[in-house]
Design a protein around this motif. Structure first.
Motif, PDB file in Angstrom:
ATOM      1  N   LYS A 212       1.071   1.341  -2.507  1.00  0.00           N
ATOM      2  CA  LYS A 212       0.512   0.368  -1.577  1.00  0.00           C
ATOM      3  C   LYS A 212      -0.480  -0.531  -2.312  1.00  0.00           C
ATOM      4  CE  LYS A 212       0.823   3.209   2.631  1.00  0.00           C
ATOM      5  NZ  LYS A 212       0.050   3.796   3.754  1.00  0.00           N
ATOM      6  N   ALA A 213      -0.771  -1.687  -1.716  1.00  0.00           N
ATOM      7  CA  ALA A 213      -1.742  -2.616  -2.301  1.00  0.00           C
ATOM      8  C   ALA A 213      -2.703  -3.095  -1.223  1.00  0.00           C
ATOM      9  CB  ALA A 213      -1.030  -3.807  -2.932  1.00  0.00           C
ATOM     10  N   LEU A 214      -3.989  -3.106  -1.570  1.00  0.00           N
ATOM     11  CA  LEU A 214      -5.041  -3.645  -0.710  1.00  0.00           C
ATOM     12  C   LEU A 214      -5.622  -4.863  -1.415  1.00  0.00           C
ATOM     13  CD1 LEU A 214      -6.949  -3.400   1.773  1.00  0.00           C
ATOM     14  CD2 LEU A 214      -8.404  -1.924   0.351  1.00  0.00           C
ATOM     15  N   TRP A 215      -5.353  -6.045  -0.880  1.00  0.00           N
ATOM     16  CA  TRP A 215      -5.785  -7.302  -1.494  1.00  0.00           C
ATOM     17  C   TRP A 215      -7.103  -7.734  -0.868  1.00  0.00           C
ATOM     18  CZ3 TRP A 215      -2.334 -12.366  -1.365  1.00  0.00           C
ATOM     19  CH2 TRP A 215      -2.999 -13.391  -2.058  1.00  0.00           C
ATOM     20  N   ILE A 216      -8.166  -7.710  -1.688  1.00  0.00           N
ATOM     21  CA  ILE A 216      -9.494  -8.155  -1.253  1.00  0.00           C
ATOM     22  C   ILE A 216      -9.733  -9.558  -1.791  1.00  0.00           C
ATOM     23  CG2 ILE A 216     -11.967  -7.679  -1.270  1.00  0.00           C
ATOM     24  CD1 ILE A 216     -10.409  -5.549   0.153  1.00  0.00           C
ATOM     25  N   GLN A 217      -9.997 -10.488  -0.896  1.00  0.00           N
ATOM     26  CA  GLN A 217     -10.205 -11.879  -1.290  1.00  0.00           C
ATOM     27  C   GLN A 217     -11.595 -12.331  -0.839  1.00  0.00           C
ATOM     28  OE1 GLN A 217      -8.450 -13.643  -3.225  1.00  0.00           O
ATOM     29  NE2 GLN A 217      -8.119 -15.731  -2.564  1.00  0.00           N
ATOM     30  N   TYR A 218     -12.523 -12.398  -1.795  1.00  0.00           N
ATOM     31  CA  TYR A 218     -13.890 -12.847  -1.541  1.00  0.00           C
ATOM     32  C   TYR A 218     -14.528 -12.135  -0.355  1.00  0.00           C
ATOM     33  CZ  TYR A 218     -12.332 -16.440  -4.766  1.00  0.00           C
ATOM     34  OH  TYR A 218     -11.825 -17.093  -5.866  1.00  0.00           O
ATOM     35  N   GLY A 219     -14.438 -10.809  -0.385  1.00  0.00           N
ATOM     36  CA  GLY A 219     -15.158  -9.995   0.583  1.00  0.00           C
ATOM     37  C   GLY A 219     -14.382  -9.584   1.816  1.00  0.00           C
ATOM     38  N   ARG A 220     -13.166 -10.086   1.979  1.00  0.00           N
ATOM     39  CA  ARG A 220     -12.366  -9.748   3.164  1.00  0.00           C
ATOM     40  C   ARG A 220     -10.983  -9.237   2.757  1.00  0.00           C
ATOM     41  NH1 ARG A 220     -13.863 -11.273   8.298  1.00  0.00           N
ATOM     42  NH2 ARG A 220     -15.707 -12.619   8.453  1.00  0.00           N
ATOM     43  N   VAL A 221     -10.348  -8.513   3.678  1.00  0.00           N
ATOM     44  CA  VAL A 221      -8.979  -8.057   3.436  1.00  0.00           C
ATOM     45  C   VAL A 221      -8.037  -9.232   3.627  1.00  0.00           C
ATOM     46  CG1 VAL A 221      -7.114  -6.564   4.207  1.00  0.00           C
ATOM     47  CG2 VAL A 221      -9.456  -5.679   4.152  1.00  0.00           C
ATOM     48  N   LYS A 222      -7.359  -9.602   2.560  1.00  0.00           N
ATOM     49  CA  LYS A 222      -6.379 -10.687   2.614  1.00  0.00           C
ATOM     50  C   LYS A 222      -5.016 -10.152   3.051  1.00  0.00           C
ATOM     51  CE  LYS A 222      -4.775 -14.885   1.514  1.00  0.00           C
ATOM     52  NZ  LYS A 222      -5.208 -16.122   2.198  1.00  0.00           N
ATOM     53  N   ASP A 223      -4.668  -8.958   2.538  1.00  0.00           N
ATOM     54  CA  ASP A 223      -3.383  -8.355   2.899  1.00  0.00           C
ATOM     55  C   ASP A 223      -3.431  -6.868   2.551  1.00  0.00           C
ATOM     56  OD1 ASP A 223      -0.843  -8.136   3.863  1.00  0.00           O
ATOM     57  OD2 ASP A 223       0.105  -9.440   2.377  1.00  0.00           O
ATOM     58  N   TYR A 224      -2.643  -6.079   3.270  1.00  0.00           N
ATOM     59  CA  TYR A 224      -2.565  -4.641   3.014  1.00  0.00           C
ATOM     60  C   TYR A 224      -1.194  -4.149   3.437  1.00  0.00           C
ATOM     61  CZ  TYR A 224      -3.643   0.381   3.272  1.00  0.00           C
ATOM     62  OH  TYR A 224      -3.634   1.741   3.088  1.00  0.00           O
ATOM     63  N   GLY A 225      -0.531  -3.446   2.542  1.00  0.00           N
ATOM     64  CA  GLY A 225       0.798  -2.938   2.860  1.00  0.00           C
ATOM     65  C   GLY A 225       1.465  -2.363   1.631  1.00  0.00           C
ATOM     66  N   LEU A 226       2.775  -2.274   1.671  1.00  0.00           N
ATOM     67  CA  LEU A 226       3.531  -1.743   0.537  1.00  0.00           C
ATOM     68  C   LEU A 226       3.377  -2.662  -0.675  1.00  0.00           C
ATOM     69  CD1 LEU A 226       6.828  -0.617   2.314  1.00  0.00           C
ATOM     70  CD2 LEU A 226       4.943   0.848   1.550  1.00  0.00           C
ATOM     71  N   MET A 227       3.332  -2.062  -1.859  1.00  0.00           N
ATOM     72  CA  MET A 227       3.172  -2.822  -3.099  1.00  0.00           C
ATOM     73  C   MET A 227       4.247  -3.899  -3.233  1.00  0.00           C
ATOM     74  SD  MET A 227       1.550  -3.329  -5.964  1.00  0.00           S
ATOM     75  CE  MET A 227       0.432  -1.923  -6.014  1.00  0.00           C
ATOM     76  N   LYS A 228       5.487  -3.566  -2.885  1.00  0.00           N
ATOM     77  CA  LYS A 228       6.598  -4.514  -3.041  1.00  0.00           C
ATOM     78  C   LYS A 228       6.463  -5.730  -2.125  1.00  0.00           C
ATOM     79  CE  LYS A 228       9.715  -2.144   0.220  1.00  0.00           C
ATOM     80  NZ  LYS A 228       9.871  -3.258   1.150  1.00  0.00           N
ATOM     81  N   ASP A 229       5.683  -5.600  -1.051  1.00  0.00           N
ATOM     82  CA  ASP A 229       5.483  -6.711  -0.122  1.00  0.00           C
ATOM     83  C   ASP A 229       4.250  -7.547  -0.469  1.00  0.00           C
ATOM     84  OD1 ASP A 229       7.716  -5.914   1.380  1.00  0.00           O
ATOM     85  OD2 ASP A 229       6.507  -4.526   2.588  1.00  0.00           O
ATOM     86  N   VAL A 230       3.178  -6.875  -0.895  1.00  0.00           N
ATOM     87  CA  VAL A 230       1.896  -7.558  -1.121  1.00  0.00           C
ATOM     88  C   VAL A 230       1.803  -8.167  -2.516  1.00  0.00           C
ATOM     89  CG1 VAL A 230      -0.617  -7.288  -1.165  1.00  0.00           C
ATOM     90  CG2 VAL A 230       0.739  -6.048   0.532  1.00  0.00           C
ATOM     91  N   MET A 231       2.258  -7.430  -3.539  1.00  0.00           N
ATOM     92  CA  MET A 231       2.065  -7.888  -4.910  1.00  0.00           C
ATOM     93  C   MET A 231       2.708  -9.239  -5.219  1.00  0.00           C
ATOM     94  SD  MET A 231       0.477  -7.465  -7.692  1.00  0.00           S
ATOM     95  CE  MET A 231      -0.106  -5.784  -7.923  1.00  0.00           C
ATOM     96  N   PRO A 232       3.931  -9.537  -4.737  1.00  0.00           N
ATOM     97  CA  PRO A 232       4.502 -10.864  -5.024  1.00  0.00           C
ATOM     98  C   PRO A 232       3.626 -12.012  -4.505  1.00  0.00           C
ATOM     99  CG  PRO A 232       6.213  -9.383  -4.243  1.00  0.00           C
ATOM    100  CD  PRO A 232       4.918  -8.667  -4.058  1.00  0.00           C
ATOM    101  N   LYS A 233       3.001 -11.826  -3.348  1.00  0.00           N
ATOM    102  CA  LYS A 233       2.112 -12.855  -2.806  1.00  0.00           C
ATOM    103  C   LYS A 233       0.886 -13.032  -3.706  1.00  0.00           C
ATOM    104  CE  LYS A 233       3.283 -11.308   1.881  1.00  0.00           C
ATOM    105  NZ  LYS A 233       2.717 -10.727   3.119  1.00  0.00           N
ATOM    106  N   TYR A 234       0.343 -11.893  -4.165  1.00  0.00           N
ATOM    107  CA  TYR A 234      -0.836 -11.954  -5.027  1.00  0.00           C
ATOM    108  C   TYR A 234      -0.504 -12.578  -6.381  1.00  0.00           C
ATOM    109  CZ  TYR A 234      -4.850 -10.418  -7.782  1.00  0.00           C
ATOM    110  OH  TYR A 234      -5.952 -10.386  -8.607  1.00  0.00           O
ATOM    111  N   GLU A 235       0.665 -12.257  -6.924  1.00  0.00           N
ATOM    112  CA  GLU A 235       1.070 -12.825  -8.217  1.00  0.00           C
ATOM    113  C   GLU A 235       1.238 -14.343  -8.112  1.00  0.00           C
ATOM    114  OE1 GLU A 235       3.572  -9.816 -10.876  1.00  0.00           O
ATOM    115  OE2 GLU A 235       4.423  -9.975  -8.865  1.00  0.00           O
ATOM    116  N   GLN A 236       1.766 -14.816  -6.995  1.00  0.00           N
ATOM    117  CA  GLN A 236       1.902 -16.253  -6.804  1.00  0.00           C
ATOM    118  C   GLN A 236       0.538 -16.910  -6.693  1.00  0.00           C
ATOM    119  OE1 GLN A 236       4.760 -18.237  -6.907  1.00  0.00           O
ATOM    120  NE2 GLN A 236       3.131 -19.782  -6.991  1.00  0.00           N
ATOM    121  N   PHE A 237      -0.369 -16.239  -5.979  1.00  0.00           N
ATOM    122  CA  PHE A 237      -1.740 -16.749  -5.881  1.00  0.00           C
ATOM    123  C   PHE A 237      -2.382 -16.837  -7.263  1.00  0.00           C
ATOM    124  CE2 PHE A 237      -6.242 -15.527  -5.923  1.00  0.00           C
ATOM    125  CZ  PHE A 237      -6.807 -16.619  -5.269  1.00  0.00           C
TER     126      PHE A 237
END
Length: 299
Positions: A212-237
């Protein structure tokens, strides 16, 4: 599945003062003094036993603050938190007394966690062997390199057999052999159904180890879920973020913080005003006045 960690609306606020006198003024001023800085705002998520969660986000987003809260090193300013089991933080030199030797740090840490002297004698050789820092084990930690501190800290923490393991960039230093040894130990914990939080700038390690991945963006939760779902969004960011200039990156962070502040102020305006701080300020002022009067009368 049993919940091992539950966070509800966790916020961590720090006070920033331009000079020492502002700390005293903050105590007696009804409206407070100094600048508020919110490292984390409204963080909510749940982790189950056996979850392996990668905490991702650019520098300054609050990942280390969250790891310190999860491990109990610092308390949240507000919100609710349930930690079911013993949590251990592994970070470079975290929890190590630099004036003591490596061996003395092992003994101190074990004693603080309630181990008997016999248990420490049995456990100490295993920790020393895992750390593999040679004769430096009997030298003060202040003489250690970052890699050696990381080795010792990791070795101590994993041999405490925690229920929840929080690893904050502890594998970013040291050689590949030690990293592989650490990952193997973490896989043992994973097989035992322990909860693991993993903070690393190595996306490769994240993808390989975390589910799973927990994406923290400047103090807030940006996204949380399965690694395969969250990581591609973070890599694009990250791709877009790295193309920005330093000024654009700073502007993005400031705008995100301003948006967070605006949302928080809107919520606070809807809440009933608290008078406790005002009452305490008045009490402190009265005590100061009475103390001054008594001192003057006794002269």
């Amino acid at each position: 599945m049993t919940k091992s960690v539950v966070l509800r609306n966790i916020t961590k606020k720090y006070k920033m003062y331009s000079k020492t006198s502002e700390k005293l003024l903050d105590l007696i001023s009804p409206k407070g003094y100094g600048e508020d800085f919110y490292a984390l705002q409204d963080i909510s998520f749940e982790a189950e036993q056996g979850d392996v969660i990668g905490i991702i986000g650019v520098n300054g987003s609050g990942k280390s603050t969250l790891s310190n809260i999860l491990s109990g090193i610092i308390p949240p300013t507000s919100g609710e938190m349930e930690i079911n089991g013993q949590a251990q933080l592994i970070a470079i030199s975290s929890g190590l007394n630099t004036q003591l030797t490596g061996r003395e740090n092992i003994e101190l840490k074990c004693l603080m966690l309630g181990f008997s002297k016999k248990e420490i004698r049995n456990l100490e050789p295993e920790i020393i062997e895992f750390a593999d820092i040679g004769k430096f084990i009997d030298q003060p930690v202040k003489s250690y390199s970052s890699g050696m501190k990381s080795r010792l800290g990791f070795a101590i923490s994993v041999h405490m057999d925690p229920d929840i393991l929080i690893i904050d960039e502890a594998l970013s230093v040291g050689d590949q052999t030690f990293t592989d040894k650490c990952l193997a130990k973490m896989n043992e914990f994973k097989a035992q159904g322990k909860t693991i939080f993993f903070i690393s700038h190595s996306i490769g390690q994240m993808k390989k180890f975390c589910e799973k991945a927990l994406w923290i963006q400047y103090g807030r939760v940006k996204d949380y879920g399965l690694m395969k779902d969250v990581m591609p969004k973070y890599e694009q960011f990250l791709k877009d973020y790295k193309k920005m200039s330093k000024e654009e990156q700073k502007d993005l962070q400031e705008k995100a913080r301003e948006h967070n502040d605006e949302e928080r102020h809107n919520l606070e305006d809807k809440k009933p005003k608290k008078t406790f701080r005002n009452i305490m300020a008045i009490v402190i002022i009265i005590v100061i006045i009475l103390f001054t009067a008594v001192m003057w009368m006794n002269q």
